[in-house]
Design a protein around this motif. Structure first.
Motif, PDB file in Angstrom:
ATOM      1  N   ASP A  37       0.812  -1.209   0.000  1.00 12.00           N
ATOM      2  CA  ASP A  37       0.000   0.000   0.000  1.00 12.00           C
ATOM      3  C   ASP A  37       0.852   1.270   0.000  1.00 12.00           C
ATOM      4  OD1 ASP A  37      -2.201  -1.550  -0.066  1.00 12.00           O
ATOM      5  OD2 ASP A  37      -2.650  -1.416   2.065  1.00 12.00           O
ATOM      6  N   ARG A  38       2.092   1.156   0.459  1.00 12.35           N
ATOM      7  CA  ARG A  38       2.970   2.328   0.480  1.00 12.35           C
ATOM      8  C   ARG A  38       3.835   2.424  -0.760  1.00 12.35           C
ATOM      9  NH1 ARG A  38       4.732   4.829   5.144  1.00 12.35           N
ATOM     10  NH2 ARG A  38       6.783   4.920   4.189  1.00 12.35           N
ATOM     11  N   ALA A  39       3.788   1.386  -1.617  1.00  8.57           N
ATOM     12  CA  ALA A  39       4.753   1.308  -2.724  1.00  8.57           C
ATOM     13  C   ALA A  39       4.636   2.518  -3.635  1.00  8.57           C
ATOM     14  CB  ALA A  39       4.519   0.037  -3.519  1.00  8.57           C
ATOM     15  N   THR A  40       5.793   3.049  -4.038  1.00 12.11           N
ATOM     16  CA  THR A  40       5.784   4.195  -4.938  1.00 12.11           C
ATOM     17  C   THR A  40       6.350   3.828  -6.298  1.00 12.11           C
ATOM     18  OG1 THR A  40       7.858   4.822  -3.926  1.00 12.11           O
ATOM     19  CG2 THR A  40       5.891   5.993  -3.192  1.00 12.11           C
ATOM     20  N   ASN A  41       6.848   2.633  -6.458  1.00 13.77           N
ATOM     21  CA  ASN A  41       7.281   2.244  -7.804  1.00 13.77           C
ATOM     22  C   ASN A  41       6.678   0.908  -8.180  1.00 13.77           C
ATOM     23  OD1 ASN A  41       9.238  -0.064  -7.418  1.00 13.77           O
ATOM     24  ND2 ASN A  41      10.135   1.457  -6.060  1.00 13.77           N
ATOM     25  N   LYS A  42       6.669   0.663  -9.493  1.00 13.19           N
ATOM     26  CA  LYS A  42       5.936  -0.482 -10.017  1.00 13.19           C
ATOM     27  C   LYS A  42       6.476  -1.806  -9.498  1.00 13.19           C
ATOM     28  CE  LYS A  42       3.215  -0.390 -14.110  1.00 13.19           C
ATOM     29  NZ  LYS A  42       2.916   0.792 -14.914  1.00 13.19           N
ATOM     30  N   ILE A  43       7.812  -1.918  -9.444  1.00 11.84           N
ATOM     31  CA  ILE A  43       8.402  -3.206  -9.050  1.00 11.84           C
ATOM     32  C   ILE A  43       7.993  -3.553  -7.623  1.00 11.84           C
ATOM     33  CG2 ILE A  43      10.554  -4.458  -8.683  1.00 11.84           C
ATOM     34  CD1 ILE A  43      11.768  -2.689 -10.861  1.00 11.84           C
ATOM     35  N   ALA A  44       8.110  -2.574  -6.726  1.00  8.31           N
ATOM     36  CA  ALA A  44       7.750  -2.828  -5.333  1.00  8.31           C
ATOM     37  C   ALA A  44       6.267  -3.154  -5.233  1.00  8.31           C
ATOM     38  CB  ALA A  44       8.085  -1.615  -4.475  1.00  8.31           C
ATOM     39  N   PHE A  45       5.449  -2.409  -5.966  1.00 15.37           N
ATOM     40  CA  PHE A  45       4.002  -2.632  -5.912  1.00 15.37           C
ATOM     41  C   PHE A  45       3.656  -4.056  -6.338  1.00 15.37           C
ATOM     42  CE2 PHE A  45      -0.154  -2.505  -8.087  1.00 15.37           C
ATOM     43  CZ  PHE A  45      -0.936  -2.167  -7.010  1.00 15.37           C
ATOM     44  N   LEU A  74     -12.609  -4.217  -5.278  1.00 11.46           N
ATOM     45  CA  LEU A  74     -13.091  -2.867  -5.590  1.00 11.46           C
ATOM     46  C   LEU A  74     -12.565  -1.840  -4.587  1.00 11.46           C
ATOM     47  CD1 LEU A  74     -14.797  -1.249  -7.464  1.00 11.46           C
ATOM     48  CD2 LEU A  74     -16.832  -1.975  -6.228  1.00 11.46           C
ATOM     49  N   ALA A  75     -12.409  -2.252  -3.327  1.00  7.68           N
ATOM     50  CA  ALA A  75     -11.971  -1.296  -2.301  1.00  7.68           C
ATOM     51  C   ALA A  75     -10.601  -0.713  -2.628  1.00  7.68           C
ATOM     52  CB  ALA A  75     -11.937  -1.976  -0.938  1.00  7.68           C
ATOM     53  N   PHE A  76      -9.759  -1.495  -3.345  1.00  7.80           N
ATOM     54  CA  PHE A  76      -8.416  -0.999  -3.662  1.00  7.80           C
ATOM     55  C   PHE A  76      -8.457   0.229  -4.563  1.00  7.80           C
ATOM     56  CE2 PHE A  76      -6.780  -5.564  -3.070  1.00  7.80           C
ATOM     57  CZ  PHE A  76      -6.508  -5.316  -1.734  1.00  7.80           C
ATOM     58  N   ARG A  77      -9.619   0.497  -5.187  1.00  6.97           N
ATOM     59  CA  ARG A  77      -9.716   1.669  -6.065  1.00  6.97           C
ATOM     60  C   ARG A  77      -9.716   2.970  -5.281  1.00  6.97           C
ATOM     61  NH1 ARG A  77     -12.607   0.664 -11.624  1.00  6.97           N
ATOM     62  NH2 ARG A  77     -11.251  -1.080 -12.183  1.00  6.97           N
ATOM     63  N   SER A  78     -10.073   2.881  -4.015  1.00 10.81           N
ATOM     64  CA  SER A  78     -10.086   4.107  -3.212  1.00 10.81           C
ATOM     65  C   SER A  78      -8.691   4.338  -2.635  1.00 10.81           C
ATOM     66  CB  SER A  78     -11.091   3.977  -2.078  1.00 10.81           C
ATOM     67  OG  SER A  78     -10.852   4.991  -1.124  1.00 10.81           O
ATOM     68  N   PRO A  79      -8.090   5.491  -2.933  1.00 12.21           N
ATOM     69  CA  PRO A  79      -6.753   5.756  -2.381  1.00 12.21           C
ATOM     70  C   PRO A  79      -6.777   5.779  -0.855  1.00 12.21           C
ATOM     71  CG  PRO A  79      -7.386   7.455  -3.973  1.00 12.21           C
ATOM     72  CD  PRO A  79      -8.590   6.595  -3.754  1.00 12.21           C
ATOM     73  N   ARG A  80      -7.922   6.135  -0.288  1.00  9.17           N
ATOM     74  CA  ARG A  80      -8.015   6.186   1.175  1.00  9.17           C
ATOM     75  C   ARG A  80      -7.799   4.815   1.795  1.00  9.17           C
ATOM     76  NH1 ARG A  80     -13.040   8.417   3.920  1.00  9.17           N
ATOM     77  NH2 ARG A  80     -14.216   7.679   2.139  1.00  9.17           N
ATOM     78  N   PHE A  81      -8.225   3.772   1.044  1.00  5.60           N
ATOM     79  CA  PHE A  81      -8.206   2.430   1.607  1.00  5.60           C
ATOM     80  C   PHE A  81      -6.783   1.943   1.879  1.00  5.60           C
ATOM     81  CE2 PHE A  81      -8.766  -2.247   1.419  1.00  5.60           C
ATOM     82  CZ  PHE A  81      -9.677  -2.357   2.445  1.00  5.60           C
ATOM     83  N   LYS A  82      -5.791   2.628   1.287  1.00  7.56           N
ATOM     84  CA  LYS A  82      -4.395   2.241   1.548  1.00  7.56           C
ATOM     85  C   LYS A  82      -4.078   2.314   3.038  1.00  7.56           C
ATOM     86  CE  LYS A  82      -2.395   3.617  -2.848  1.00  7.56           C
ATOM     87  NZ  LYS A  82      -2.312   2.240  -3.304  1.00  7.56           N
ATOM     88  N   ARG A  83      -4.806   3.178   3.741  1.00  5.58           N
ATOM     89  CA  ARG A  83      -4.501   3.322   5.168  1.00  5.58           C
ATOM     90  C   ARG A  83      -5.019   2.144   5.999  1.00  5.58           C
ATOM     91  NH1 ARG A  83      -6.155   8.771   7.538  1.00  5.58           N
ATOM     92  NH2 ARG A  83      -5.205   7.796   9.376  1.00  5.58           N
TER      93      ARG A  83
END
Lengths: 452, 198
Positions: free
Chosen positions: A187-195, B141-150
């Motif tokens: 969820d914190r990844a900022t680049n494609k490879i990490a993601f 679908l939840a992954f589409r919300s940037p907020r859900f990253k938290r």
């Protein structure tokens, strides 16, 4: 988990967000210079293994110093040495999960990583010890055209399964524990490879209550499997020795001997790795002095077990009245040609660790690393004593001999140290070193509002 | 032949909902209260997401005990007996005598049988957990919300799936807002492309 006890091991002022950042940032940042230098050094050392094993395969086992009467030398010594170190990781996680010990949260990931890498190093030795590693699949009970099966009654067969199961279950346990943290990195990844990399490993974890409830059950079950597994692996490795009739091997105390030794070796190695990780990554608020002190108390407890076993060995040798037992265990160890190694072992495993009775040695990093290093050396000497001192002089003086490792054997051992360090440094860089979800769970603020 | 079987199996596979109400809550307490209220209102298909397991949340949602221990026990026991039987059969299939031991004896076989049991039980624990937790499911679908990253960092969320035939978006939204949730609606048709990183 008792909340008050848990709070003593984490800085209560940390917020969950800060915690995620402080653990995830070293993974995401460019590796520091010390890491690059360390990884280059460790990988070069690992190349020694490749070179020496390549030479071994090219020439055959004659390049080793083995020969009548010592056919188990550096290969088995170092296997037992690494297996010993490997024991603490899964023990820490399993025992401490089942007994709800809050201090494991900061260091169990490191301990498990240590376990897996050490078992990998250990498993390399039997593989090359068999001489023809391309035939190692003979260990598996596979149907074959020759119609032969492995000797199911032999302890080596059980040993093979014990090592493999230990490696496999420890890796599963490690992965299961890491799953929520991998999702956090995704969820914190900022680049494609990490993601993609963390995303694939995280399996799409969403932290839903349904997932957490199954997860907690699975984690508990893994701990319940891991606890007897750890005990059985020591016992089974020791039983490759105990059923033979050699003095120094043929003893019912062997499972306990290997267990206490393994845990002491593992806890002292864990102490060193914890000091290394916290000082280089600045995790001083997460791996606290209290963690170090607890590790060292465990080391001391295991060392007392080791000392007890040494004492019992002497007692039994004397009390049995058996000439060969007395010779091997008392005369040959205390005054034989390898006496220096035996006395080093006693000093490193029994005398020096007594310094852990002093609080200063348990909490000061440099003093503690000195003791831990001594125990690691002592444990290596113990493996040497168990292996070589029992076989090099058996019942018939006419068949006595000496064993000294060849350069190839020494290089192979140094190479496995390189492999271990390379893998550990890679772990420090690419994976979450401390369990974020567990530490957050133990933060005082995390339960403020929840139902009792 | 195999296609209908695969099709039938696919209905058991976890899948992402078409419509989702996503609500963010300020803390664990509000999350537990809202989850309890949703359950009280008769909403079935919802989940509460948190970065760490929260005590009392499962009870508030009415989650039952996991059947995972039974799966692990079943797999473990059958592996133990099965592997023991296999070794016994193989010992008789190719009888060898070692140091005067009997051709077939149960005791020397037990250590290996136990180790293999733990191998199987550990696998069952991990695979069973994945199956029961609906993993892997790489797209939700939840992954589409940037907020859900938290949700893996320090955020608390409830997702209500719109696939329930009795799903009432307005009533549910009102209920979630009453408990302090910041609600957004996600629809499969409203956004295009895979979830973005960063």
């Amino acid at each position: 988990m008792s909340q008050a006890a848990a709070e003593a091991y984490v800085d209560p002022s940390l917020t969950p967000g800060e915690l995620t950042r402080s653990i995830a940032e070293p993974v995401e940042a460019r590796p520091p210079r010390w890491w690059m230098v360390g990884a280059a050094g460790a990988a070069s050392l690992a190349l020694l293994f490749v070179g020496s094993v390549g030479w071994l395969f090219w020439k055959g086992v004659g390049v080793w110093g083995l020969g009548s009467p010592t056919f188990w030398g550096f290969d088995i010594i170092n296997m037992v040495f690494w297996v010993g170190i490997a024991h603490t990781g899964t023990a820490v996680t399993s025992f401490m999960t089942l007994s709800r010990q809050p201090w494991k949260n900061g260091i169990n990931r490191i301990a498990e990583a240590m376990t897996i890498f050490a078992v990998l190093c250990a498993a390399l030795f039997p593989l090359i010890h068999v001489g023809r590693p391309w035939l190692a699949y003979y260990f598996f009970p596979l149907p074959n055209s020759m119609g032969i099966w492995p000797n199911f009654k032999g302890p080596i067969f059980a040993d093979f399964f014990a090592l493999n199961t230990y490696l496999y279950v420890s890796a599963l346990f490690w992965y299961l524990g890491m799953l929520p943290d991998l999702a956090a990195l995704r969820d914190r990844a900022t680049n494609k490879i990490a993601f993609w990399a963390y995303g694939l490993l995280a399996l799409g974890w969403r932290g839903g209550a349904r997932q957490w409830s199954q997860y907690q059950k699975a984690y508990l079950l893994m701990a319940a499997i891991g606890t007897p597994l750890v005990l059985s692996v020591c016992a089974i490795v020791s039983m490759t020795f105990a059923p033979s009739i050699l003095p120094g091997w043929h003893a019912t105390i062997f499972p306990l001997y290997f267990l206490t030794g393994a845990l002491a070796a593992g806890f002292s190695m864990l102490g060193m790795l914890a000091v290394f990780t916290r000082s280089f990554f600045g995790f001083k608020r997460l791996i606290t002095e209290k963690h170090l002190e607890t590790i060292n108390k465990w080391t001391l407890a295991c060392i007392l077990g080791v000392a007890y076993v040494y004492l019992v060995e002497f007692f039994i040798a004397w009390y049995s009245g058996n000439l060969y037992e007395r010779f091997t265990i008392i005369h040959n160890r205390l005054g034989g040609p390898y006496a220096a190694i035996y006395w080093t072992m006693l000093a490193c495993n029994v005398l020096i660790p007594q310094l852990f009775w002093l609080k200063r040695f348990r909490t000061r990093q440099n003093l503690m690393v000195f003791v831990c290093l001594a125990i690691t050396v002592g444990m290596w000497c113990e493996r040497f004593v168990i292996l070589v001192l029992s076989v090099h002089r058996d019942f018939l003086p006419g068949s006595w001999g000496m064993y000294a490792p060849s350069l190839v054997e020494v290089a192979t051992f140094l190479g496995t140290i390189g492999i271990f360090l390379t893998m550990f440094l890679a772990f420090l860089k690419f994976l979450p070193v401390i369990s974020m979800a567990e530490v957050k769970h133990s933060l005082p603020s995390s339960h403020a509002g929840s139902a009792p | 032949m195999s296609a209908p079987i695969l099709k039938r199996l696919r209905q058991f596979a976890p899948r992402s909902p078409r419509t989702l109400l996503l609500a963010e809550f300020p803390d664990a307490k509000a999350l537990v209260a809202a989850a309890g209220a949703l359950r009280g209102a008769g909403v079935r298909r919802f989940d509460a997401h948190s970065p760490w397991p929260i005590e009392g949340l499962g009870r508030a949602m009415g989650l039952g005990e996991s059947i995972l221990p039974w799966i692990v026990l079943g797999v473990g026991l059958s592996t133990f007996l099965g592997f023991l039987a296999f070794m016994a059969w193989a010992s008789l299939d190719y009888p060898t005598v070692h140091s005067g031991k009997p051709v077939l004896s149960i005791w020397p076989l037990i250590p290996a049988a136990i180790e293999v049991t733990w191998m199987a039980a550990g696998t069952a624990a991990l695979v069973g957990f994945m199956a029961l937790a609906g993993l892997p499911l790489y797209y939700h679908l939840a992954f589409r919300s940037p907020r859900f990253k938290r949700a893996s960092d320090d955020g608390f969320f409830i997702t209500v799936e719109g696939d329930d035939p009795r799903f009432d978006a307005e009533a549910t939204r009102a209920l979630l807002e009453r408990h302090g949730g910041r609600v957004e609606r996600l629809d499969e048709t409203s956004a295009k492309g895979a979830p973005r990183h960063g």
